[in-house]
Design an enzyme around this catalytic site. Sequence first.
Site, PDB file in Angstrom:
ATOM      1  N   ASP A 171      -1.183  -0.743   6.004  1.00  0.00           N
ATOM      2  CA  ASP A 171      -1.409  -0.174   7.334  1.00  0.00           C
ATOM      3  C   ASP A 171      -2.854  -0.299   7.793  1.00  0.00           C
ATOM      4  OD1 ASP A 171      -2.873   2.864   7.196  1.00  0.00           O
ATOM      5  OD2 ASP A 171      -2.112   2.039   5.325  1.00  0.00           O
ATOM      6  N   ASP A 205      -0.173   4.929   1.131  1.00  0.00           N
ATOM      7  CA  ASP A 205      -0.413   5.889   2.197  1.00  0.00           C
ATOM      8  C   ASP A 205      -0.294   5.237   3.568  1.00  0.00           C
ATOM      9  OD1 ASP A 205      -1.049   8.110   0.442  1.00  0.00           O
ATOM     10  OD2 ASP A 205      -2.861   6.989  -0.042  1.00  0.00           O
ATOM     11  N   ASP A 240       0.874  -1.166   0.000  1.00  0.00           N
ATOM     12  CA  ASP A 240       0.000   0.000   0.000  1.00  0.00           C
ATOM     13  C   ASP A 240       0.915   1.222   0.000  1.00  0.00           C
ATOM     14  OD1 ASP A 240      -2.302   1.613   0.292  1.00  0.00           O
ATOM     15  OD2 ASP A 240      -1.978   1.690   2.456  1.00  0.00           O
TER      16      ASP A 240
END
Length: 603
Positions: A436, A130, A128
């Site tokens: 995250d 961000d 991922d």
Amino acid sequence: MKLRCFRSGVLPGLGSRCSGVASRSPGHFGPAGVTTRGGQRAGEIARRLLCTRPPTSLAQQHQQLYSVLEGGSDTTRNVFFPPPPPPPTEHQPGTCDTEIWSDLKDDRRRIYCNRSINMKTIKAVGFDMDYTLAQYKPETFEALAYRLTTEKLVKVFGYPQKVMELEFDWKYMIRGLTIDKKRGNVLKLDRHKYAKIVYHGFKKLSSEERQVYLAIERTNAFDDPYTYTQIDTLFALAEAYMFIQLVEMKDEATSGILTGKTYEEIYSDIRNSIDLCHRDGSLKRGVAADPGHYIHTDKNIVSLLQDLRFSGKKLFIVTNSLWDYTNIVMNFLISDKKGADKNLDWLDHFDVVVTGSAKPRFFNENQPLFQVETASGHLLNTDEGNPMANLDSEDDLDALEPVPAGKVFQGGNYKILNRMLDLKSESNSEILYVGDHIYGDIVKSKKTLGWRTMLIVPEMEHEIEVLNKNAGVPDELFKMRRKRDRLEDQLQRMDWKLAEHENNLAQFPEEDMVDMLQEMELLSQEYNRLRDAHSTGLASFQGKFHSIWGQLLKTGYQNSRFANQIGRFACLYTSHVGNMAYYSPNKSYRGLQDELPHDAILE
């Protein structure tokens, strides 16, 4: 014989509390040196009547009382979300002796393993972007999102002007909390979904006020998205804090728009305002103007990507951000370029980049796939990546399916990604995905596809620092808890014995009963003192992690709901993606031995 306990609670009708390890055998804890009439020790009388073992010495009974260890003074460093770690080539006393994939000396840099995984078997590693590859600075990035959201609430949704005067405390909220949109509450749940901490606005609710959630925990109601929402990403901290501020403002208002809105409507307005910030580009423009003000640099990323590729693994990105923003962030991370200096060199580190993936739908729904023209950002329809029918053979269909041209795409799903990476449909266990978002990145990819997963938890660095500064305190608290349990058991047995005597179910001399009452009074005083000291000590220890919500991964002695999700769905977890640079790309991670309560070594 021992009764082992997974969850604390009072046994119905018995008035006995089970807390971790409850003894069915005779206890041995009681104050020594208590002398009664005639010089006879009350403890000896109780042991004779209750068949208990001799008590330990007075010093042993009162030693190891909890004392808060002093921590270092705070500095200007962001202790809650520290920057990424330095590269392993720099001399850092907390890395390792040889600087070459040795056992790490710094616990903050470690990768922790829930389920064993041999990286030699991993053929593709995905990321991922961000809060995974890009670690944002919440004191600037989330503050920007907060300010833009308040503007939308006032200018678009008609909220009072004083909403623009609200200030954002980025340290107040933590991940893993649950928002009750219906009641205007924020909850911290343990792994059994028991509400251990509840706030309404800035008011902490008492245990009696939390009783409303007792029935809810026995169902899956907390998973109902219409009533509850989870703060399971760092992006949600600003909206959660704004929600409790507006709840407080609504409760205090006597007129105006807030008085006519429900808590659910207030939360919906906040979410819609945040969406507007993303859609109108105001948030992106702020980051694009000065990426370094909002995003940490990470010198480990380039060397990490190079090592992974050199080991033969294919690399990909799957992000919900669109191409224009992805290009801005990745240029800054890989080559520290921005504005007119941006280029596409960073794409050389990846085999496939999927933007606008709409996770978690990417993992379980068919979505149109578009190729992105990197120069203009225009989208080209790829007919969703659907293969042409193979009329010649029914064998090896995966190898014959065409792959859409290009490297950067928008939308699609994991099946198309597999073909782009030249992986068979049954190769899901050979893919490691690093993200995250516990739900959007980890839970869905693990449950739906069986991908191997690594969760990035930046807060872990702060948690580990606090644990190291207070080494030994958890053990001291546990010992105090066991002493408290033994005292409680002793008092309950004595109380039961006296009840039997009063109901002619047991007979013993009247003078022994007087001595027992005297000892019960002394034991009660000791129990109350120990209970207060233990409760104060536990609250003080939890407050060292966070003054409002305590330890991220614990609620008292139980794992938090967030910790439980990490244990169930994340094969690996660590504080920063850059920590992977401290390990061989072919390392074999091995999980610790599982334990049940009866496995614990008890004194």
